[in-house]
Design a protein around this motif. Sequence first.
Motif, PDB file in Angstrom:
ATOM      1  N   SER B 162    -103.567  66.045 -33.154  1.00  0.00           N
ATOM      2  CA  SER B 162    -102.627  65.826 -32.053  1.00  0.00           C
ATOM      3  C   SER B 162    -101.546  64.807 -32.426  1.00  0.00           C
ATOM      4  CB  SER B 162    -103.376  65.361 -30.807  1.00  0.00           C
ATOM      5  OG  SER B 162    -104.021  64.125 -31.050  1.00  0.00           O
ATOM      6  N   LEU B 163    -101.871  63.879 -33.328  1.00  0.00           N
ATOM      7  CA  LEU B 163    -100.858  62.904 -33.749  1.00  0.00           C
ATOM      8  C   LEU B 163     -99.792  63.590 -34.596  1.00  0.00           C
ATOM      9  CD1 LEU B 163    -102.924  59.711 -34.632  1.00  0.00           C
ATOM     10  CD2 LEU B 163    -101.720  60.281 -32.536  1.00  0.00           C
ATOM     11  N   GLU B 165     -98.958  66.735 -34.412  1.00  0.00           N
ATOM     12  CA  GLU B 165     -98.162  67.574 -33.525  1.00  0.00           C
ATOM     13  C   GLU B 165     -97.192  66.732 -32.705  1.00  0.00           C
ATOM     14  OE1 GLU B 165    -100.518  70.246 -31.205  1.00  0.00           O
ATOM     15  OE2 GLU B 165    -100.664  71.638 -32.900  1.00  0.00           O
ATOM     16  N   GLY B 166     -97.673  65.564 -32.248  1.00  0.00           N
ATOM     17  CA  GLY B 166     -96.802  64.682 -31.478  1.00  0.00           C
ATOM     18  C   GLY B 166     -95.588  64.283 -32.271  1.00  0.00           C
ATOM     19  N   SER B 167     -95.804  63.996 -33.548  1.00  0.00           N
ATOM     20  CA  SER B 167     -94.705  63.573 -34.408  1.00  0.00           C
ATOM     21  C   SER B 167     -93.762  64.735 -34.712  1.00  0.00           C
ATOM     22  CB  SER B 167     -95.278  62.992 -35.702  1.00  0.00           C
ATOM     23  OG  SER B 167     -94.256  62.717 -36.612  1.00  0.00           O
ATOM     24  N   LEU B 168     -94.327  65.877 -35.066  1.00  0.00           N
ATOM     25  CA  LEU B 168     -93.499  67.056 -35.366  1.00  0.00           C
ATOM     26  C   LEU B 168     -92.676  67.460 -34.146  1.00  0.00           C
ATOM     27  CD1 LEU B 168     -96.073  69.234 -37.350  1.00  0.00           C
ATOM     28  CD2 LEU B 168     -94.029  68.138 -38.274  1.00  0.00           C
ATOM     29  N   ALA B 169     -93.295  67.359 -32.966  1.00  0.00           N
ATOM     30  CA  ALA B 169     -92.612  67.791 -31.750  1.00  0.00           C
ATOM     31  C   ALA B 169     -91.405  66.911 -31.442  1.00  0.00           C
ATOM     32  CB  ALA B 169     -93.582  67.790 -30.566  1.00  0.00           C
ATOM     33  N   LEU B 170     -91.381  65.711 -32.016  1.00  0.00           N
ATOM     34  CA  LEU B 170     -90.222  64.838 -31.801  1.00  0.00           C
ATOM     35  C   LEU B 170     -89.129  65.113 -32.830  1.00  0.00           C
ATOM     36  CD1 LEU B 170     -92.052  61.502 -31.033  1.00  0.00           C
ATOM     37  CD2 LEU B 170     -90.606  62.782 -29.473  1.00  0.00           C
ATOM     38  N   GLY B 171     -89.379  66.094 -33.686  1.00  0.00           N
ATOM     39  CA  GLY B 171     -88.363  66.440 -34.673  1.00  0.00           C
ATOM     40  C   GLY B 171     -88.565  65.749 -36.007  1.00  0.00           C
ATOM     41  N   ALA B 172     -89.727  65.157 -36.205  1.00  0.00           N
ATOM     42  CA  ALA B 172     -89.993  64.562 -37.516  1.00  0.00           C
ATOM     43  C   ALA B 172     -90.260  65.678 -38.519  1.00  0.00           C
ATOM     44  CB  ALA B 172     -91.197  63.635 -37.441  1.00  0.00           C
ATOM     45  N   THR B 173     -89.853  65.464 -39.762  1.00  0.00           N
ATOM     46  CA  THR B 173     -90.184  66.438 -40.794  1.00  0.00           C
ATOM     47  C   THR B 173     -91.648  66.251 -41.175  1.00  0.00           C
ATOM     48  OG1 THR B 173     -89.613  64.938 -42.577  1.00  0.00           O
ATOM     49  CG2 THR B 173     -87.856  66.347 -41.741  1.00  0.00           C
ATOM     50  N   GLU B 176     -92.098  62.995 -43.078  1.00  0.00           N
ATOM     51  CA  GLU B 176     -91.998  61.837 -42.173  1.00  0.00           C
ATOM     52  C   GLU B 176     -93.280  61.690 -41.364  1.00  0.00           C
ATOM     53  OE1 GLU B 176     -87.197  61.641 -41.205  1.00  0.00           O
ATOM     54  OE2 GLU B 176     -88.466  63.041 -40.119  1.00  0.00           O
ATOM     55  N   THR B 177     -93.796  62.831 -40.918  1.00  0.00           N
ATOM     56  CA  THR B 177     -95.037  62.814 -40.140  1.00  0.00           C
ATOM     57  C   THR B 177     -96.187  62.277 -40.975  1.00  0.00           C
ATOM     58  OG1 THR B 177     -94.291  64.664 -38.810  1.00  0.00           O
ATOM     59  CG2 THR B 177     -96.661  64.276 -38.886  1.00  0.00           C
ATOM     60  N   THR B 180     -95.558  58.438 -41.712  1.00  0.00           N
ATOM     61  CA  THR B 180     -95.639  57.469 -40.622  1.00  0.00           C
ATOM     62  C   THR B 180     -96.840  57.681 -39.711  1.00  0.00           C
ATOM     63  OG1 THR B 180     -94.241  58.882 -39.263  1.00  0.00           O
ATOM     64  CG2 THR B 180     -93.142  57.157 -40.517  1.00  0.00           C
ATOM     65  N   ASN B 181     -97.407  58.874 -39.712  1.00  0.00           N
ATOM     66  CA  ASN B 181     -98.477  59.109 -38.752  1.00  0.00           C
ATOM     67  C   ASN B 181     -99.755  59.674 -39.342  1.00  0.00           C
ATOM     68  OD1 ASN B 181     -98.249  58.362 -35.930  1.00  0.00           O
ATOM     69  ND2 ASN B 181     -96.281  59.410 -36.036  1.00  0.00           N
TER      70      ASN B 181
END
Lengths: 261, 283
Positions: B162-163, B165-173, B176-177, B180-181
Motif C-alpha cells: 500500500s505504501l 501504491e500510495g507513492s505511485l498514485a501521487l505521480g512518483a516514478t 522515486e517510490t 523514498t518509500n
Amino acid sequence: MVEGQQYEDPGRPKVEAESVDFWYGPTQALFDVSMSVPARRVTALIGPSGCGKSTFLRTLNRMNDVIEGTRLAGRILIDGEDVYRAGTNVVALRKRVGMVFQKSNPFPKTIFENVAYGPRIHGTRNRAELIEIVEQSLIRAALWEEVKDRLDASAMGLSGGQQQRLCIARALAVDPEIILMDEPASALDPRSTARIEDLIDQLRVDYTIIIVTHNMQQAARVSDFTAFFFEGRLIEFGPTKQLFTTPTVKQTEDYITGRFG
Amino acid sequence: MGRPWVDATIAWLMRITTYAIVAVVAYIIFDIVVGGLPAISWEFVFGFPRRSGAEGGILPAIVGTLCLVLGTIAVALPLGMATAIYLSEYARRGRFTGMVRSAIVTLAGVPSIVFGLFGLGLFVLFLDMGASILAGSLTLACMVLPTIIVASEEAIQAVPQSLREGSLALGATKWETIRTNVLPYSIPGMLTGSILGIGRAAGETAPILLTVAAFYLPRLPRSVFDQVMALPYHLYVLATQHPEAEAVRPMQYGTALVLLLLVLGLSLAAILLRGRLRRKYRW
C-alpha cells in the motif's frame, strides 16, 4: 444531495470510458464498459463485491499497471485524451488523477513530509512554498486544526479517520483535477465517515470525484451520479436521485432494494 | 481427547531441547573464554607473531580478517542489495526469474571449499590477482551473496504494497517510490541480515585458504594485492600444522577468543543498528 438541486449542463465529460474490457491474466474483469463522467461532480460506483467497480476505478489512473499480467482494451479518455495511448506519461497522468485508497496508507514519515511528498517529487524545492502547500492542503482536507501544532509528529500516530483525511490532503497537495476514492470510509467509524462525506461535499466544487462505495446510503448521500456495476458490466448509469428512485433496469432495482448483494 | 500429561510431557521435551542448545553454546563460549583469557594481552592483540606464531601476537591476522570483512562488505553489499531490489521490484515473475532464484538457492548450498577452489581458479589464476585480499574478498563475497540477497528481499517484501501504491498514485516514478518509500524502511533489515552473513564469512577458513590466507606473514598488508594472515586460518595452522601444537594451546585459545569477539561484535553492531533504524521508521 440537496433536494431539488438543479444541474447546469456539465459540458464536456471529464472522463470517458469507451468499450473498456479488462483482464487479470486470463480472467476478464470488465466487459464493454462505456460511461461519461461529468466534470466537478461526484460520481459513485456501486455494486456487489467483485463486480469490477474498483478495477474500473484503477484503470482511470492506470494503477492496474502495477499488477502483472493485466490488459485493457477500449479507450479511457480524460479531457478527450486517451490515457492508454502509447507514449502517455503515466507520472503526469497520476499527478492529474489523484487517488485515495480503501485502507489509509500514510507514509511512516511526519505529517508534514506526507503532504509535502507529492509536491517534492514534482519539483517544488522552496521550503516556504512547501509550507504553504502543506497548510492549504490540510485546510482543504479539514485536518489543519487538528494537526497544525504537530506537523513534525509521525503520521502513524493519527487516528484512522485522521489518517484517511491526511491521505486526501496528500492527494490534494499535487493539485489534481480528478480524485479517485476507493471505499475511502469503509474502515472508519460512523463519525469519521461523516467527516469524510462532509469533506467530499466541499471538494465537489473544485474536483471531479469518483468514489467506489459498498454503502448505498453513502452513494445516495454524497453523489450526483451513480453507476451500478454487476459481474464486470456497467448495468445502469444516471443521476443518483433517478437511479435510486426509478431505476430502469431490474438488476439495479434488486440491488438497491437489498434483494441481493 | 485432552490428556493433560501428554501436553505437559511435550512441553517439557521442547523445553529440555531448548536448554540443551543453550547449554552447548554456553559451554563453547565458556571454554574459549576460560582458555583464551590468560593469553590475551597487549602484546597478543597488537604484537607481531614470532617463531611461527608460537610467541608474540596476532595483529596481522586480526588486520587481515578485518580487511577481508571490509572487502567482502564493499563487494557483496551493493551487488546483493541491487540484485534483491531488481528481483523483488522490477523482475517479472517468469521462467528467467525462477532460474535466477534457484541459482541463488543452489549457491547458498555450495560447500565453502568449493568457493575456495572457484576463487583460486577464477580470481587468483585466471584473472591473475594472485593470492591477495582482493581475490579473498571476492571469493567470500560470492559465498555471502545468497544470504545478502535473501535477507534483502525479505526486508523489501516486508514493506506494505500500500505504501508503494500510495507513492505511485501521487505521480512518483518507480525509482522515486523505491528510493523514498521502500529502501528507507527495508535498509535496517537488509543490513542486519547482510552483516550477520558476513560475520559468518569472517570465520570461514576454506574460501580464504586458497585465495588469500598466508601461513605465516608477520607484517601488515600494504595494498589489496597483498596476502594476509587471517584469524580462522591462523587458528587452523596453530591447532593442526604447528610442530608444537600442544605448547601453543594458549595461543590457539586466544586466537579463537579474538575471532569469536570479532564475529559477535559484528552481530551486535547489526542488531543495534537495526534497533536504531527501526525506531525511526515504523508503520
